[in-house]
Design a protein around this motif. Sequence first.
Motif, short mmCIF file in Angstrom:
data_model
loop_
_atom_site.label_atom_id
_atom_site.label_comp_id
_atom_site.label_asym_id
_atom_site.label_seq_id
_atom_site.Cartn_x
_atom_site.Cartn_y
_atom_site.Cartn_z
N ARG A 164 -5.49 20.85 54.97
CA ARG A 164 -6.41 21.55 55.83
C ARG A 164 -6.34 21.42 57.27
O ARG A 164 -6.13 22.70 57.92
N ARG A 165 -5.62 20.11 57.99
CA ARG A 165 -5.56 20.03 59.12
C ARG A 165 -4.10 20.69 59.63
O ARG A 165 -3.87 21.43 60.73
N GLU A 166 -3.05 20.83 58.29
CA GLU A 166 -2.01 21.45 58.72
C GLU A 166 -2.08 22.80 58.90
O GLU A 166 -1.53 23.72 59.72
N ILE A 167 -3.21 23.63 58.16
CA ILE A 167 -3.24 24.84 58.33
C ILE A 167 -3.94 25.23 59.52
O ILE A 167 -3.55 26.12 60.37
N GLU A 168 -4.80 24.30 59.86
CA GLU A 168 -5.60 24.55 61.23
C GLU A 168 -4.65 24.57 62.32
O GLU A 168 -4.88 25.38 63.26
N ALA A 169 -3.76 23.64 62.40
CA ALA A 169 -2.70 23.66 63.60
C ALA A 169 -1.82 24.50 63.43
O ALA A 169 -1.54 24.99 64.44
N GLY A 170 -1.51 25.33 62.29
CA GLY A 170 -0.73 26.30 62.60
C GLY A 170 -1.37 27.66 62.82
O GLY A 170 -1.09 28.61 63.48
N LYS A 171 -2.68 27.71 62.72
CA LYS A 171 -3.81 28.84 63.41
C LYS A 171 -3.90 28.64 64.91
O LYS A 171 -4.05 29.95 65.58
N ASN A 172 -3.83 27.57 65.34
CA ASN A 172 -3.77 27.37 66.80
C ASN A 172 -2.78 27.69 67.32
O ASN A 172 -3.02 27.58 68.87
N LYS A 173 -1.58 27.74 66.86
CA LYS A 173 -0.36 28.01 67.78
C LYS A 173 -0.37 29.34 68.19
O LYS A 173 -0.77 30.18 67.73
#
Length: 68
Positions: free
Chosen positions: A59-68
């Motif tokens: 979940r954290r990896e996905i959120e980090a990808g969205k914030n880029k």
Amino acid sequence: MKQKVILEMTNEELKERLEEERKQLVKMKLAHAVSPLDNPHKLKEYKATVARLLTEQKRREIEAGKNK
């Protein structure tokens, strides 16, 4: 381990805890194969904890990808 505790962990703590839980699960599986555990339900608890940790990590990896 409760979800609330997992959410409060940093990414590094999450990785370290995941490694520890996986190692413990493997040890318990081997011990259970040699002789039955006193409480085999512990295996289920460790599996669930590992799954919770992996889910939070993803979940954290996905959120980090969205914030880029």
